[in-house]
Design a protein around this motif. Sequence first.
Motif, PDB file in Angstrom:
ATOM      1  N   ASP A  26       0.858  -1.192   0.000  1.00  0.00           N
ATOM      2  CA  ASP A  26       0.000   0.000   0.000  1.00  0.00           C
ATOM      3  C   ASP A  26       0.895   1.244   0.000  1.00  0.00           C
TER       4      ASP A  26
ATOM      5  N   ARG B 126       2.279   5.068  -0.868  1.00  0.00           N
ATOM      6  CA  ARG B 126       1.704   6.415  -0.927  1.00  0.00           C
ATOM      7  C   ARG B 126       1.670   6.892  -2.372  1.00  0.00           C
TER       8      ARG B 126
ATOM      9  N   ARG C 230       8.536   0.687   5.359  1.00  0.00           N
ATOM     10  CA  ARG C 230       7.916   1.396   6.480  1.00  0.00           C
ATOM     11  C   ARG C 230       8.903   2.400   7.089  1.00  0.00           C
ATOM     12  N   ARG C 231      10.150   1.967   7.257  1.00  0.00           N
ATOM     13  CA  ARG C 231      11.173   2.859   7.816  1.00  0.00           C
ATOM     14  C   ARG C 231      11.470   4.030   6.883  1.00  0.00           C
TER      15      ARG C 231
ATOM     16  N   GLY D 278       9.271   5.441   4.995  1.00  0.00           N
ATOM     17  CA  GLY D 278       8.079   6.275   4.871  1.00  0.00           C
ATOM     18  C   GLY D 278       7.367   6.108   3.545  1.00  0.00           C
TER      19      GLY D 278
ATOM     20  N   GLN E  35       1.542   3.860   3.073  1.00  0.00           N
ATOM     21  CA  GLN E  35       0.473   4.692   3.610  1.00  0.00           C
ATOM     22  C   GLN E  35       0.179   4.276   5.043  1.00  0.00           C
ATOM     23  N   GLU E  36      -0.209   5.236   5.842  1.00  0.00           N
ATOM     24  CA  GLU E  36      -0.599   4.954   7.206  1.00  0.00           C
ATOM     25  C   GLU E  36      -1.957   4.261   7.202  1.00  0.00           C
ATOM     26  N   PRO E  37      -2.155   3.263   8.067  1.00  0.00           N
ATOM     27  CA  PRO E  37      -3.462   2.629   8.107  1.00  0.00           C
ATOM     28  C   PRO E  37      -4.522   3.611   8.577  1.00  0.00           C
ATOM     29  N   LYS E  38      -5.678   3.549   7.931  1.00  0.00           N
ATOM     30  CA  LYS E  38      -6.759   4.457   8.274  1.00  0.00           C
ATOM     31  C   LYS E  38      -7.426   3.987   9.562  1.00  0.00           C
ATOM     32  N   THR E  39      -7.513   4.889  10.520  1.00  0.00           N
ATOM     33  CA  THR E  39      -8.179   4.565  11.776  1.00  0.00           C
ATOM     34  C   THR E  39      -9.461   5.373  11.859  1.00  0.00           C
TER      35      THR E  39
END
Length: 90
Positions: free
Chosen positions: A44, A46, A76-77, A79, A82-86
């Motif tokens: 996933d 960006r 992930r390190r 960047g 994408q950040e998981p949607k909360t």
Amino acid sequence: MINVLQLSEGGPWRSGIITSRKVGNAVERNLVRRRLREIIRAADLRPGQWVVTVARPQAVRAAFEDLRQDWLRTARRAGALQEPKTEAAP
């Protein structure tokens, strides 16, 4: 190793895979490229960034799941994911 360049917020992401002759012969290099391509396609990422992955010689001997976990941890390190949607609690 992963390098990430953020170009813009919109637009598609792009990916490149570098496999030098140090990785192995042509069959081994193509195997590593196919595996990395599938890992990157399923990630996933960006939007609006370029991601370049440099394969190391150890990638030929690595199992697919180990390669996937290592790539995701590195991405992930860097960047690149994408950040998981909360969802907000009511």
